[in-house]
Design a protein around this motif. Structure first.
Motif, short mmCIF file in Angstrom:
data_model
loop_
_atom_site.label_atom_id
_atom_site.label_comp_id
_atom_site.label_asym_id
_atom_site.label_seq_id
_atom_site.Cartn_x
_atom_site.Cartn_y
_atom_site.Cartn_z
N ASP A 72 -27.35 65.47 -30.44
CA ASP A 72 -28.39 64.47 -30.16
C ASP A 72 -28.57 64.31 -28.65
OD1 ASP A 72 -28.80 63.99 -32.84
OD2 ASP A 72 -27.47 62.25 -32.92
N ALA A 73 -27.47 64.26 -27.93
CA ALA A 73 -27.52 64.10 -26.48
C ALA A 73 -28.14 65.33 -25.82
CB ALA A 73 -26.12 63.85 -25.92
N VAL A 74 -27.81 66.50 -26.34
CA VAL A 74 -28.37 67.75 -25.77
C VAL A 74 -29.88 67.74 -25.92
CG1 VAL A 74 -28.45 70.25 -26.01
CG2 VAL A 74 -26.26 69.06 -26.18
N ILE B 76 -23.61 72.80 -11.68
CA ILE B 76 -23.96 71.75 -12.63
C ILE B 76 -23.41 70.42 -12.13
CG2 ILE B 76 -23.69 70.96 -15.01
CD1 ILE B 76 -23.44 73.91 -15.82
N ASP B 77 -24.25 69.39 -12.09
CA ASP B 77 -23.88 68.06 -11.62
C ASP B 77 -23.29 67.26 -12.79
OD1 ASP B 77 -23.57 65.68 -10.35
OD2 ASP B 77 -25.69 65.40 -9.84
N VAL B 78 -21.97 67.30 -12.92
CA VAL B 78 -21.27 66.68 -14.05
C VAL B 78 -21.38 65.16 -13.98
CG1 VAL B 78 -19.03 66.43 -15.17
CG2 VAL B 78 -19.71 68.63 -14.25
N GLN B 79 -21.28 64.58 -12.77
CA GLN B 79 -21.36 63.12 -12.65
C GLN B 79 -22.72 62.60 -13.11
OE1 GLN B 79 -20.23 64.50 -9.43
NE2 GLN B 79 -18.06 64.01 -9.63
N LYS C 151 -22.30 72.11 -21.46
CA LYS C 151 -21.58 71.07 -20.70
C LYS C 151 -21.95 69.68 -21.22
CE LYS C 151 -18.92 70.71 -17.14
NZ LYS C 151 -17.52 71.12 -17.24
N VAL C 152 -23.24 69.46 -21.46
CA VAL C 152 -23.69 68.17 -21.98
C VAL C 152 -23.05 67.91 -23.35
CG1 VAL C 152 -25.69 66.91 -22.89
CG2 VAL C 152 -25.85 68.10 -20.70
N GLU C 153 -23.04 68.93 -24.19
CA GLU C 153 -22.45 68.78 -25.52
C GLU C 153 -20.95 68.49 -25.43
OE1 GLU C 153 -22.39 71.07 -29.84
OE2 GLU C 153 -23.44 71.97 -28.16
N ALA C 154 -20.26 69.15 -24.53
CA ALA C 154 -18.82 68.93 -24.37
C ALA C 154 -18.54 67.51 -23.88
CB ALA C 154 -18.24 69.95 -23.40
N LEU C 155 -19.34 67.04 -22.92
CA LEU C 155 -19.14 65.69 -22.41
C LEU C 155 -19.54 64.63 -23.44
CD1 LEU C 155 -20.38 66.19 -18.74
CD2 LEU C 155 -18.02 65.85 -19.48
N ALA C 156 -20.58 64.92 -24.21
CA ALA C 156 -21.05 63.97 -25.21
C ALA C 156 -20.12 63.91 -26.42
CB ALA C 156 -22.46 64.35 -25.66
N ALA C 157 -19.32 64.92 -26.63
CA ALA C 157 -18.41 64.94 -27.78
C ALA C 157 -17.40 63.80 -27.71
CB ALA C 157 -17.69 66.28 -27.87
N LYS C 158 -17.14 63.30 -26.52
CA LYS C 158 -16.18 62.21 -26.36
C LYS C 158 -16.72 60.88 -26.89
CE LYS C 158 -14.61 64.28 -22.03
NZ LYS C 158 -14.63 64.12 -20.57
N THR C 159 -18.02 60.65 -26.74
CA THR C 159 -18.57 59.33 -27.06
C THR C 159 -19.68 59.33 -28.11
OG1 THR C 159 -20.07 59.58 -25.19
CG2 THR C 159 -18.02 58.37 -24.81
N PHE C 160 -20.25 60.48 -28.42
CA PHE C 160 -21.36 60.54 -29.37
C PHE C 160 -20.87 61.00 -30.75
CE2 PHE C 160 -23.69 60.32 -25.54
CZ PHE C 160 -24.99 59.95 -25.84
#
Length: 195
Positions: free
Chosen positions: A114-116, A131-134, A100-109
């Motif tokens: 690295d974010a994961v 999972i707390d997406v916000q 989930k972190v990788e999917a959300l970070a793909a938009k801006t990173f």
């Protein structure tokens, strides 16, 4: 052959010990090759017998372990199974959060991995396993503020340098002519002036 007998004779002669003999009167015996070979064969034979016995006993040891496992109480077995299942569930939750972190970070990173690596995946799961997406999005934004070089170039990260044609020798007025006739005329003029 005569050399061998000489060396055997030298070996056969007892040497006087440098220290006094032990209290029981036993002296060191000279090296006897036949006895050494016999002792070596005996040790090798013993080792071979032990290896054979080990091979015979390995299945029995396995069977004994199976019987011991069967004799464990039901609660012990269930406890072990529960522990193993919890560990598997924790690994699955960590993998889901990382995805989930990788999917959300793909938009801006630039590199979402690295974010994961920078975020703790256990911090984003509640007791029910949701999972707390916000919170992930908030932490990703904070991470980009701390490490702007991780951002995608189109998202406010470091820009690529744009070529500037006014820089360098072609932009300061010393532009060399591109016409070969003008180049030749310039060279002739310099040669005539003597520079």
């Amino acid at each position: 052959m005569p050399e061998e007998t000489q060396t055997e004779q030298v070996e056969a002669q007892p040497q006087e010990p440098e220290t006094a003999p032990e209290a029981d009167g036993a002296e060191e015996e000279p090296f006897d090759r036949k006895r050494a070979d016999a002792a070596l064969k005996k040790k090798n034979s013993e080792a071979e017998n032990l290896r054979k016995r080990l091979k015979e006993l390995e299945p029995l040891a396995k069977r004994a372990q199976e019987l011991e496992d069967a004799q464990k109480s039901e609660s012990e077995r269930l406890t072990e199974q529960l522990t193993a299942q919890r560990e598997r569930a924790e690994r699955a939750v960590r993998a889901a959060v990382a995805s989930k972190v990788e999917a959300l970070a793909a938009k801006t990173f630039t590199d979402p991995e690295d974010a994961v690596g920078a975020l703790d995946p256990t911090a984003y799961v509640d007791e029910d396993g949701h999972i707390d997406v916000q919170q992930i999005e908030s932490d990703l934004a904070d991470l980009l503020k701390r490490k702007p070089h991780w951002a995608r170039p189109d998202e406010g990260g470091p820009r690529r340098p744009a070529p500037d044609r006014t820089q360098g020798s072609s932009g300061n007025g010393n532009r060399s002519p591109s016409d070969p006739a003008q180049v030749f005329a310039g060279l002739m003029e310099q040669a005539l002036k003597g520079h």
